[in-house]
Design an enzyme around this catalytic site. Sequence first.
Site, PDB file in Angstrom:
ATOM      1  CG  ASN A 118      45.698  36.901  38.785  1.00 55.73           C
ATOM      2  OD1 ASN A 118      46.160  37.928  39.271  1.00 55.73           O
ATOM      3  ND2 ASN A 118      44.468  36.495  39.061  1.00 55.73           N
ATOM      4  CB  THR A 144      33.657  28.165  36.432  1.00 58.08           C
ATOM      5  OG1 THR A 144      32.790  28.025  35.292  1.00 58.08           O
ATOM      6  CG2 THR A 144      35.003  27.572  36.061  1.00 58.08           C
ATOM      7  CB  SER A 179      39.128  28.373  27.921  1.00 54.80           C
ATOM      8  OG  SER A 179      38.903  28.779  29.269  1.00 54.80           O
ATOM      9  CE1 TYR A 181      38.011  31.786  34.906  1.00 52.10           C
ATOM     10  CE2 TYR A 181      36.547  30.702  33.353  1.00 52.10           C
ATOM     11  CZ  TYR A 181      36.768  31.271  34.591  1.00 52.10           C
ATOM     12  OH  TYR A 181      35.757  31.303  35.507  1.00 52.10           O
ATOM     13  CG  HIS A 182      36.570  27.153  31.483  1.00 54.96           C
ATOM     14  ND1 HIS A 182      36.518  27.861  30.304  1.00 54.96           N
ATOM     15  CD2 HIS A 182      35.405  27.424  32.124  1.00 54.96           C
ATOM     16  CE1 HIS A 182      35.357  28.514  30.237  1.00 54.96           C
ATOM     17  NE2 HIS A 182      34.667  28.269  31.316  1.00 54.96           N
ATOM     18  CE  LYS A 185      37.692  30.728  38.300  1.00 53.98           C
ATOM     19  NZ  LYS A 185      37.504  31.487  39.554  1.00 53.98           N
TER      20      LYS A 185
END
Lengths: 393, 393
Positions: A118, A144, A179, A181-182, A185
């Site tokens: 995604n 982030t 993580s 997720y991080h 980014k």
Amino acid sequence: MKVLIIGGDGYCGWATALHLAEAGLDVVIADNFARRTWDRQLGVSSLTPIFSMEERLSHWHALGGRRIDFVNLDVTEYEPLCALLANVAPHAIVHFGQQRSAPYSMIDRDHAVRTLINNTAGNLNLLWAMREYAPDAHLVKLGTMGEYGTPNIDIEEGFIEITHKGRTDKLPFPKQPGSFYHLTKVHDSDQIYFVCRAWGLRATDLHQGVVYGVHTGQTAQATQLINRFDYDHVYGTALNRFCVQAAIGHSLTVYGSGGQRRSFLNIRDTVRCVELAVRHPAQPEEYRVFNQFTEIFSVAQLAHQVARVASDMGLDVRIEHQENPRTEKEQHHYHTVNANLQNLGLEPTLLNDGTLRELIETAIAHGDRVDRNVIRPAISWKPRAKAASSLSA
Amino acid sequence: MKVLIIGGDGYCGWATALHLAEAGLDVVIADNFARRTWDRQLGVSSLTPIFSMEERLSHWHALGGRRIDFVNLDVTEYEPLCALLANVAPHAIVHFGQQRSAPYSMIDRDHAVRTLINNTAGNLNLLWAMREYAPDAHLVKLGTMGEYGTPNIDIEEGFIEITHKGRTDKLPFPKQPGSFYHLTKVHDSDQIYFVCRAWGLRATDLHQGVVYGVHTGQTAQATQLINRFDYDHVYGTALNRFCVQAAIGHSLTVYGSGGQRRSFLNIRDTVRCVELAVRHPAQPEEYRVFNQFTEIFSVAQLAHQVARVASDMGLDVRIEHQENPRTEKEQHHYHTVNANLQNLGLEPTLLNDGTLRELIETAIAHGDRVDRNVIRPAISWKPRAKAASSLSA
């Protein structure tokens, strides 16, 4: 000026869409409601009831708000994305359309890969679509502060001048994301920096801190415009979660010692930062990073601040230190520059007792919607064996 | 010691599999023949005829080679990968199973995303599968020297000590990858470093230079064991491509001025480096980077060296500077450390005229298989408008 907001149904995206429209920009929202789907799949939901996009926009327009168009779009599907860029011909593209929870990305392999597809395949699609259909548009991408991790040196904005063995260069600031997720980014930032060099695209990468607050000037205007307020263990970030916990008599769950220091900003500043970036576009070939936050707090500091304000309101509050489900330093240096946005005119909205009281009151008003079963952390960063034992404890 | 080699049908993977088997290790190859598929899709093929895996292994075993098992496996499919790790229980996992061409990743959106999925989603699958089924195995991952790009400071091995505003930390070396392929390798490195910190996995990230050569002690033993020799514009890397061009009377195509300096190694050293890494595993939680190359040359230097040797062989050779299809510096600082592997005992195989002669002779022997139409670059790094004009020129 025409602005396309990808992910304009989410927490930051919705508030930004209304703010930019009120500021006189022509706004088009693209979203596939992925976040609403994930909520249903995880069995969590916003404390505040979120209206459908149709209801949101019809109320916005009924209140006389500047016209906002909406397109249902999944950024992982390339052809519709190209068609959208060709049709809208935006001056700026604000990209919020990503899975934004670190715990979500750590659930299991499937959620880690979904986050990668995604976020990073989506980002790649957007960059190629811009190359083909909007090479002059200014990309404003939400990154982030977590991309940097917690190095033992001061954090600069995206780049750092390094002198090594007698030579000097300005290089990307080393990143240690915490993580999957991080990590996505960081992947995105690397991709965007590359296409600015190779294709001459222009981009601003907003390395945003942890956002708190619910209302902005626009979302507070009507119940139908209200923004998300997440308190669950997947999407609820530190300060907002503490306020809900205080409101419902749940202990404030601090992970570990709470010495983790992070950068924060009010959602009222998020929308102003995005406006500043959009109104002051990067130059062609320029990749610039703005560290988008206003203050630094430790998690324990925030818990104590919330506890104090809640006590003053007559609430019975207890702070509870839980085993930290994450792998992160709990005592560390954390000092970071955030000059770029302030140089463009940002006047920080600092955290104060009034803000905390408003958040706790909002939580009390919606207290009947709280599900106590989704508050405590159930997703672990630890190796398999340790994860099983620590989370069942 | 049991070693799983993912991508063991490819150029480096096949040579490594045979070398490790001869060195007395128990080798299992996993591959889905993706590279053979991509060759067919792109209309290119190895100058040397590559036998099927069945033929390769049956000849290897017929020659008395130590048993090598083979499993057909696509690293983007998680369940079979888990089953494989559970069944094999490897001490080391050597991961070559990636799309390794920069031009391939720049063809279009589709090829960029395919490279991301195959490489980085594949890497993520492997890391999760290791967490679940092989947490003690040592991951030996093939990265690339191209992850670093060409900074104006000396390149260290993965990490660099930075002193900034009076504080010091050892941080990941800043990376500036130059294609979507190179980006995936950086993504992978970031992921691997993270899981070593979070899950205590152990990994060696081999940042490999440009590999040249065809034969190793094992692959030269029989026609059926012969290795790939790529000369096309997608997979043909500088030195190997020049040797084929010299052999068939095609001008040596130097991109731009040829001042680009890169790190190189002979495939005979690739296999020895992997063996050194496998025999000296990283510790639990350790993520280490070895810069895997032996010499640095500029592209123009290599072209001149090939031209000289070819002339001595009586061939008529011309060097031709082409418009550079890539976005890269053609004059730059390039100095990089490669102490780790030499400290483990690597004795470099340096490039000499004999090696070049052997390569040119191999190319001459297979000259009838050359397709002249796939040699010149047809994939551009440039923005859309410029790409169209420069490649048709």
